[in-house]
Enzyme design. Sequence first.
Site, PDB file in Angstrom:
ATOM      1  N   ARG A 129       0.860  -1.187   0.000  1.00  0.00           N
ATOM      2  CA  ARG A 129       0.000   0.000   0.000  1.00  0.00           C
ATOM      3  C   ARG A 129       0.894   1.234   0.000  1.00  0.00           C
ATOM      4  O   ARG A 129       1.483   1.595   1.023  1.00  0.00           O
ATOM      5  CB  ARG A 129      -0.931   0.023   1.209  1.00  0.00           C
TER       6      ARG A 129
ATOM      7  N   ASP B  59      -3.718   2.869  13.801  1.00  0.00           N
ATOM      8  CA  ASP B  59      -2.874   3.525  12.810  1.00  0.00           C
ATOM      9  C   ASP B  59      -3.401   4.937  12.579  1.00  0.00           C
ATOM     10  O   ASP B  59      -4.217   5.441  13.350  1.00  0.00           O
ATOM     11  CB  ASP B  59      -2.793   2.702  11.517  1.00  0.00           C
TER      12      ASP B  59
END
Length: 532
Positions: A168, A450
């Site tokens: 990603r 996150d």
Amino acid sequence: MTTTALTHPVHVLAAPGDRHDEILTPAALEFVGRLADAFTERREDLLRERRRQALRLVDGAPLEFPMVTSAVRADPSWRVAPPAPGLADRRVEITGPPDRRMTVNALTSGARVWMADFEDATAPTWSNIVGGQLNLLDAVERRIDFTAENGKEYRLPADGPLATIMVRPRGWHLDEEHLSYQDRPLPAALVDFGLYVHHCAQRQIDAGAGPYFYLPKLESRHEARLWNEVFVLAQDLLGIPRGTIRATVLIETITAAFEMEEILYELREHSAGLNAGRWDYLFSLIKNFGHRPDFVLPDRAKVTMTAPFLRAYTELLVQSCHRRGAHAIGGMAAQVPGRDPAAREAVLATVRLDKEREAEDGFDGSWVAHPGLVPVCRAVFDGVLGERPHQIERSRDDVEVTAADLLSVRRISGPPTPQGLRVNVAVALRYFAAWLDGRGAVALNGLMEDAATAEIARVQIWQWLRHGMTDRGTVRDLVDEELSALGAAYPWAPLDEVRATFERTALAGELIPFFTPDAYSRHLVRREGQTS
């Protein structure tokens, strides 16, 4: 697309680090420079369109399924490419930053896929970015190992199956200020993508897989089209067949939820499906509609995936994917299983229920954040899939979702609680402290958090302040209390920087789109010759 020789070199502005020369080779920098030369202006145009769309929504424009693409949605004939090698069976995917320990643990976790996350789970220090690329290169070469402080060794087996790697890259909105082309920072997305595909694409092909990606924060089909053109140029430059690169798009913005089939269409020869986010999706909802009192969300813990507007979103995602032969991947189980048996079983029971809902709804796999959750997720999908690699054949023709269904937030609206406000303040501050210290994935209150967690926490505070559901004095008192506790627990924490980041991103009159660009430029950029 034809290309000519670059008229300007890519400059590395950061100090050299250990083994950085293995990643920042002249050929790799030339490759990234070609991508930047071809696509930087288009990327800037799309970012300007994001801002225009946000203003249109603030001015009261309705959010609808685009009329201009109705023919794409109505045409039953088109489908995405069949699954690429290593991506047919995705019943369990694990996510995490590409540090050495996580790399080894993820690849050997028993998950079918590992999403190596340069975005929300990585604080983008230069050492993290280049180190992550080195770790992926070492992993592809099966030479990666790691020794923890307690002496425990982590290494890959010499042979045998490993999780398929999907990378990603950072989103279109972020820059990489340690690299410049024509005196401008490079788009971070092209840096992360370009360095990985340059070094690892052919190695992955030779190993029987390929260069695979997750694409974050897309807001429209036009942004997917840009990625598709990046893939085409990259494959041409590398001399590999078109369609070798594959990408799954995270549908984690409210505007992208109205263009799911169009996004699949734009990427169809490179598509590997769609993924259903959660915190980023709610974050996007507040960013676009936070000015409206009928879109006020209650405590984030109360906004579960069974909420009507989230059910509409996930069911439409499965239907959109399966109509086009694409994988639909479920959301994150962020729980961290503890050592206490009773608490651990409670965590696993919660995860099991969530994954059962996804599997029964038709998802072909789902995400976990911790290796300890892989077995329960796998067991749930094994029970539904059996020996089948997926359930794409389930068309979900029973699903009918309207624009109003996707926006039916008022059905779960409610005032925040004092505890919910405190949790948001505490999580945002603690995450900011870790992120500024170079850590993007942090265990907080039994969850692996996150950047998406910090984003939803701080925009909820902003929304509650805007609509008078709390006041600045209360929030500032909580900030003082939580920073005091944070400083006592972690003396290293840069409390002044943490406070400033919170005030700029949660307490300002205008809501900034992301906390990361500003905090990155202020605190994480370290160019050669700088001492702090």
